[in-house]
Design an enzyme around this catalytic site. Sequence first.
Site, PDB file in Angstrom:
ATOM      1  N   LYS A  43       8.644 -17.975  -9.599  1.00  0.00           N
ATOM      2  CA  LYS A  43       7.893 -16.874 -10.201  1.00  0.00           C
ATOM      3  C   LYS A  43       6.721 -17.428 -11.029  1.00  0.00           C
ATOM      4  CE  LYS A  43       8.567 -13.104 -13.389  1.00  0.00           C
ATOM      5  NZ  LYS A  43       9.451 -12.553 -14.400  1.00  0.00           N
TER       6      LYS A  43
ATOM      7  N   ASN B 195       0.850  -1.195   0.000  1.00  0.00           N
ATOM      8  CA  ASN B 195       0.000   0.000   0.000  1.00  0.00           C
ATOM      9  C   ASN B 195       0.887   1.247   0.000  1.00  0.00           C
ATOM     10  OD1 ASN B 195       0.549   0.824   2.844  1.00  0.00           O
ATOM     11  ND2 ASN B 195      -0.387  -1.169   3.246  1.00  0.00           N
TER      12      ASN B 195
ATOM     13  N   ASP C 131      -3.877  -9.548  13.297  1.00  0.00           N
ATOM     14  CA  ASP C 131      -4.035  -8.131  13.646  1.00  0.00           C
ATOM     15  C   ASP C 131      -3.118  -7.822  14.838  1.00  0.00           C
ATOM     16  OD1 ASP C 131      -4.942  -5.656  14.765  1.00  0.00           O
ATOM     17  OD2 ASP C 131      -6.733  -5.862  13.515  1.00  0.00           O
TER      18      ASP C 131
HETATM   19  N1  CTP Z   1      -3.427  -3.066  12.344  1.00  0.00           N
HETATM   20  C1  CTP Z   1      -2.584  -4.057  12.811  1.00  0.00           C
HETATM   21  N2  CTP Z   1      -2.563  -5.260  12.168  1.00  0.00           N
HETATM   22  C2  CTP Z   1      -3.360  -5.507  11.119  1.00  0.00           C
HETATM   23  C3  CTP Z   1      -4.222  -4.493  10.640  1.00  0.00           C
HETATM   24  C4  CTP Z   1      -4.234  -3.279  11.282  1.00  0.00           C
HETATM   25  O1  CTP Z   1      -1.844  -3.819  13.780  1.00  0.00           O
HETATM   26  N3  CTP Z   1      -3.313  -6.661  10.526  1.00  0.00           N
HETATM   27  C5  CTP Z   1      -3.468  -1.798  13.069  1.00  0.00           C
HETATM   28  C6  CTP Z   1      -2.906  -0.615  12.320  1.00  0.00           C
HETATM   29  O2  CTP Z   1      -1.530  -0.450  12.566  1.00  0.00           O
HETATM   30  C7  CTP Z   1      -3.727   0.516  12.895  1.00  0.00           C
HETATM   31  C8  CTP Z   1      -5.060  -0.106  13.199  1.00  0.00           C
HETATM   32  O3  CTP Z   1      -4.815  -1.490  13.285  1.00  0.00           O
HETATM   33  O4  CTP Z   1      -3.190   0.954  14.125  1.00  0.00           O
HETATM   34  C9  CTP Z   1      -6.131   0.157  12.217  1.00  0.00           C
HETATM   35  O5  CTP Z   1      -5.761  -0.239  10.952  1.00  0.00           O
HETATM   36  P1  CTP Z   1      -6.767  -0.133   9.707  1.00  0.00           P
HETATM   37  O6  CTP Z   1      -6.105  -0.718   8.527  1.00  0.00           O
HETATM   38  O7  CTP Z   1      -7.296   1.262   9.617  1.00  0.00           O
HETATM   39  O8  CTP Z   1      -7.919  -1.027  10.240  1.00  0.00           O
HETATM   40  P2  CTP Z   1      -8.379  -2.437   9.845  1.00  0.00           P
HETATM   41  O9  CTP Z   1      -8.494  -3.220  11.087  1.00  0.00           O
HETATM   42  O10 CTP Z   1      -7.520  -2.996   8.783  1.00  0.00           O
HETATM   43  O11 CTP Z   1      -9.832  -2.137   9.318  1.00  0.00           O
HETATM   44  P3  CTP Z   1     -10.319  -1.674   7.870  1.00  0.00           P
HETATM   45  O12 CTP Z   1      -9.179  -1.914   6.907  1.00  0.00           O
HETATM   46  O13 CTP Z   1     -11.497  -2.518   7.636  1.00  0.00           O
HETATM   47  O14 CTP Z   1     -10.674  -0.213   8.007  1.00  0.00           O
END
Ligand code: CTP
Length: 406
Positions: free
Chosen positions: A292, A214, A309
């Site tokens: 690959k 990303n 997460d």
């Molecule tokens: N985060 C994390 N591990 C993941 C996904 C997210 O630690 N696998 C943490 C990010 O570092 C951030 C928070 O969770 O502090 C929110 O991340 P975000 O991407 O906004 O939230 P998601 O849980 O991925 O929800 P969505 O993409 O559905 O908005």
Amino acid sequence: MESGKRVLLIISGGIAAYKSLELVRDLRRRDIAVRCILTDAGSQFVTPLSLAALTEDKVYQDLFSLTDESEMGHIELSREADLVVVAPATANILAKMRSGIANDLATTALLATDKQVIVAPAMNVRMWKHAATQENITILQERGVQVIGPEEGDMACGEYGMGRMSEPAALVEAIENFFHNAGQAPQKSLIGKKAIITSGPTHEAIDPVRYLANHSSGRQGHAIAKALAELGAETVLVSGPTQLADPMGVTVQHVKSAEDMLAACEAALPADIVVCAAAVADWRVANPPSEKIKKNGALPSLDLVENPDILANVSQLDKDRPALVIGFAAETEDVIAYAQAKLAKKGCDWIVANDVSPETGTFGGKNNTVHVIDAETIEDWPTLSKEGVGQKLAARIAIHLENNST
Ligand code: CTP
């Protein structure tokens, strides 16, 4: 407004001295009085006349000037200031500060002062990276000097790298933060605390040469790590792939995937503070092949599985849960509502929410407009540089831990 506050601004010799004119203007607009000491080398880049006009004050240059000494001696110059700022700070003046050399008005005032000192280094990238400069900076920081910058970018000498003086806005923020903290030097209030910060994107392998990723630049997470380290926290930065230099005074674990990032965080635990600023990929490819993937006419399909997460894992630890777990919510709509939902779902203590719609320029940009949300309150912060958000967040963390210490 910081009405009535006084800054002694020392301008040493570097092309970045032109930025100090803007710094003076910005401080004067905030009703902060600025008195300048201009070194001989500094006067090759900006004139005493411009500084006198902007500060509406005399500019001090000469240690042995009878008129200067009779009006305001070098001891008095530092005594009557609330804060001393050296911007730009050349490699030379930093070396003199470290060694206690006092051979002109600027260095004599610096040796004589008992006030908080902020320095904004500016120099060629190789001078900055030289072991001597790095050692000088480390020692000055240990003595309580606050270091702002330098930053990475194109340099006047035609090279690219670390060494550009931070922008005046970043210095103004640091100066305002200092005054907001009632003149207490903010640094070192996190001594004895350990912090883990995740930053940057993650790369999830599709095959050995391709990956899912990303747009995260890592700037915000890195700035938070730097600010926490500046307050004295033992800081571990777990960073996905970025273009950024490792912040000074921080232990950096470089990782690629979300699974690696989680493992590095777990290895660094226990900690008092965890800030998850990384834009972790939500999914990874289930079974990336070791060779690959070739184009053979058929379109490949990717089986995705959810990544662990990290924020939720750390927030929900049964044993040794950190005292303060902070997440980020990067949203493109309904920022506050989604952020509050994330706070509840993941179980963290604060969420720093921001709008990352493409038109805000937040992803990859220099500034950030955030809301700091906990179970009871929503704090709307003004637009700040990412360094400014880092410093303000670190200061808020330090105050919170102090108020909640048992
Ligand atoms: N985060 C994390 N591990 C993941 C996904 C997210 O630690 N696998 C943490 C990010 O570092 C951030 C928070 O969770 O502090 C929110 O991340 P975000 O991407 O906004 O939230 P998601 O849980 O991925 O929800 P969505 O993409 O559905 O908005």
